[in-house]
Design an enzyme around this catalytic site. Structure first.
Site, PDB file in Angstrom:
ATOM      1  N   LYS A  55       0.691  -1.240   0.043  1.00 50.02           N
ATOM      2  CA  LYS A  55       0.014   0.006  -0.086  1.00 50.02           C
ATOM      3  C   LYS A  55       0.930   1.194  -0.021  1.00 50.02           C
ATOM      4  O   LYS A  55       0.274   2.203  -0.390  1.00 50.02           O
ATOM      5  CB  LYS A  55      -0.972  -0.003   1.130  1.00 50.02           C
ATOM      6  CG  LYS A  55      -2.019  -0.964   1.054  1.00 50.02           C
ATOM      7  CD  LYS A  55      -3.078  -1.155   2.005  1.00 50.02           C
ATOM      8  CE  LYS A  55      -4.112  -1.930   1.495  1.00 50.02           C
ATOM      9  NZ  LYS A  55      -3.820  -3.256   1.623  1.00 50.02           N
TER      10      LYS A  55
HETATM   11  C1  LIG Z   1      -4.610  -4.649   1.131  1.00 49.07           C
HETATM   12  C2  LIG Z   1      -3.795  -5.595   1.060  1.00 49.07           C
HETATM   13  C3  LIG Z   1      -4.154  -6.693  -0.016  1.00 49.07           C
HETATM   14  C4  LIG Z   1      -5.437  -6.628  -0.756  1.00 49.07           C
HETATM   15  O1  LIG Z   1      -5.001  -5.757  -1.749  1.00 49.07           O
HETATM   16  P1  LIG Z   1      -6.573  -5.160  -2.589  1.00 49.07           P
HETATM   17  O2  LIG Z   1      -6.096  -3.959  -3.406  1.00 49.07           O
HETATM   18  O3  LIG Z   1      -7.629  -4.772  -1.493  1.00 49.07           O
HETATM   19  O4  LIG Z   1      -7.171  -6.343  -3.246  1.00 49.07           O
HETATM   20  C5  LIG Z   1      -3.453  -7.974   0.136  1.00 49.07           C
HETATM   21  N1  LIG Z   1      -2.331  -8.085   0.883  1.00 49.07           N
HETATM   22  C6  LIG Z   1      -1.932  -7.046   1.450  1.00 49.07           C
HETATM   23  C7  LIG Z   1      -0.647  -7.409   2.519  1.00 49.07           C
HETATM   24  C8  LIG Z   1      -2.725  -5.877   1.907  1.00 49.07           C
HETATM   25  O5  LIG Z   1      -2.316  -5.216   2.859  1.00 49.07           O
END
Ligand SMILES: *Cc1c(COP(=O)(O)O)cnc(C)c1O
Length: 475
Positions: free
Chosen positions: A117
């Site tokens: 993220k």
């Molecule tokens: C947010 C997240 C996801 C999921 O990603 P999306 O964009 O919501 O599909 C998967 N793995 C981790 C570690 C995350 O923080």
């Protein structure tokens, strides 16, 4: 470039108009009016850009196709300031690591909070600061987190002028490492609020505050959730960077396997593919919460209630409805806003699901859009973490393990499979310990983080008290 809503509002809006917004006024999500096409000559040039000038410059190239209301030199400077080796750990920013045969890991988790993220949120922080200064405005971001989003937002916005973050989280429910990451921040503009309740209570508070339009306007309340188009756009860049690293010529195709929850990450892959990036398959990997896998297998999208949403050992994928999914469905049904609106409002409200299984658009979805899917369970996660450590000496986190498990079920001969690494194992140490019988490595900068002083306010799950805190803080 103009943006429109998936529910039909076609008022032409530019990038900076939608940058600070969540949903479109009609409740839809923003998408570009068209996907700019990247031809082979451009892709070849971008290879050189990435290899010789770096990720930030590649990001500038991609973003320029979608943003024409920020002067080019400013956008270039924002990208250069965001994607540095200091912040992301390596000069490549998103290096590929070879596992075996055609299988690669793309490292997206070496940013400040050790989850992918950061790739988007770090850019968002710089874009917000830039745009707010340009408008002479301020913004108070109110969010709810069960882990990764909150810390990524706080590390992106800390110390930024014009932005304050109020982040609610369920008291005592995040891992000690995640709590320490957020609560050890001492920046004036970061306010941590631990709510006596569960994640849903936090989310309800955020919704209630956002629905009070007078309050929202007076205190300039905004969000940074995963439906924000700028976040999605930032993620498109690493699909190009992954492709460029996995291939030597544009004749080659690559598949990506994506651990998925809210469908934000893999939706960026869809955008890259629509732009002409030679992607064979986009493999959607879910955990036990398999709403998305079910859709791609059956054509039925059936959202779950919170009672049917399992708490798993890949908690960042524990979702009951995928907030970005509407973007893909809009493309799937031929960008028919009225149809999308009907599916996501009337159909879901009346039946709790919608069914596209008999629709020709769904029938050739795999061929036209390259989607494939699969699911992974706690036992699969443990086995995959152990196998990857034993055979390759590489420790992966639980979400990445879900991605790798499903990736191996979708290998095509001669096509590199790039698995997106969405977090580092230290964030989910308890499950890694269960799989390997030992703790994962901890990056040096996080040594002893749990012992640092904490800055957090504890409140009951009460909207009025959260509002009062915002009023008092904003003065
Ligand atoms: C947010 C997240 C996801 C999921 O990603 P999306 O964009 O919501 O599909 C998967 N793995 C981790 C570690 C995350 O923080």
């Amino acid at each position: 470039m103009h943006y429109l809503s998936t529910r039909g509002d076609a008022t032409p809006r530019q990038f900076c108009e939608i940058l600070l917004e969540g949903l479109a006024p009609d409740g839809g999500l923003y998408l570009p009016a068209h996907y700019p096409q990247v031809d082979s000559a451009t892709l070849t040039r971008w290879r050189t850009v990435y290899h010789e000038q770096g990720y930030a410059e590649l990001a500038f190239e991609v973003l320029s196709l979608y943003i024409d209301d920020i002067p080019a030199a400013d956008l270039q400077a924002l990208c250069a300031k965001t994607y540095t080796a200091e912040v992301f750990g390596t000069g490549e920013i998103v290096p590929l690591r070879h596992l075996e045969n055609d299988v690669w890991l793309e490292a997206l988790s070496n940013g400040p909070t050790l989850a992918f993220k950061d790739m988007a949120m770090q850019l968002l922080g710089n874009l917000f600061e830039y745009e707010l200064a340009r408008r002479g405005q301020e913004l108070n971001i109110l969010g709810a987190t069960s882990g990764d989003t909150g810390s990524a937002a706080e590390y992106a916005m800390r110390g930024k002028k014009g932005v304050r973050v109020f982040m609610t989280s369920p008291q005592g429910r995040m891992s000690p490492f995640q709590q320490a990451q957020m609560f050890s921040l001492m920046d004036e503009n970061i306010v941590n609020i631990a709510i006596d309740g569960v994640f849903d209570d936090c989310q309800d508070i955020v919704k209630a505050v956002s629905n009070d339009l007078d309050f929202k306007r007076k205190y300039k309340i905004g969000t940074v959730n995963s439906i924000n188009w700028a976040r999605l756009l930032a993620q498109v860049v690493y699909y190009f960077a992954g492709y460029i690293q996995a291939t030597a010529s544009n004749d080659q195709k690559v598949s990506f396997a994506v651990p998925s929850g809210n469908f934000g990450n893999v939706c960026a892959g869809h955008v890259a593919r629509m732009m002409g990036l030679p992607i064979a398959e986009l493999v959607v990997a879910t955990n036990e919460n398999d709403v998305l896998d079910e859709f791609f297998r059956t054509g039925i999208y059936r959202v779950r209630g919170s009672a049917d949403t399992f708490e798993t050992s890949s908690p960042s994928m524990d979702i009951s409805k995928a907030s970005n999914f509407e973007r893909f469905v809009f493309d799937l049904v031929g960008r028919d806003g009225a149809r999308t609106q009907d599916l996501f409002t009337t159909q879901l409200a009346t039946h709790g699901y919608f069914d596209l299984s008999a629709d020709p658009a769904f029938k050739d979805a795999a061929a036209r859009y390259g989607f494939a899917s699969g699911k992974s369970t706690h036992a699969d996660r443990l086995a995959t973490i152990l196998d990857t450590d034993t055979r390759h000496g590489v420790v992966i986190d639980t979400h990445t393990a879900d991605g790798l498990k499903v990736a191996l079920e979708h290998l095509l001969p001669g096509v590199p499979m790039v698995v997106l690494e969405t977090a580092l194992p230290i964030k989910f140490a308890a499950t890694v310990q269960e799989a390997l019988g030992r703790q994962p490595d901890r990056p040096a900068q996080f040594a002893g983080i749990e012992d640092l002083p904490k800055r957090v306010l504890n409140l009951p799950a009460d909207v009025a008290l959260v509002k009062a805190l915002i009023e008092k803080t904003c003065g």
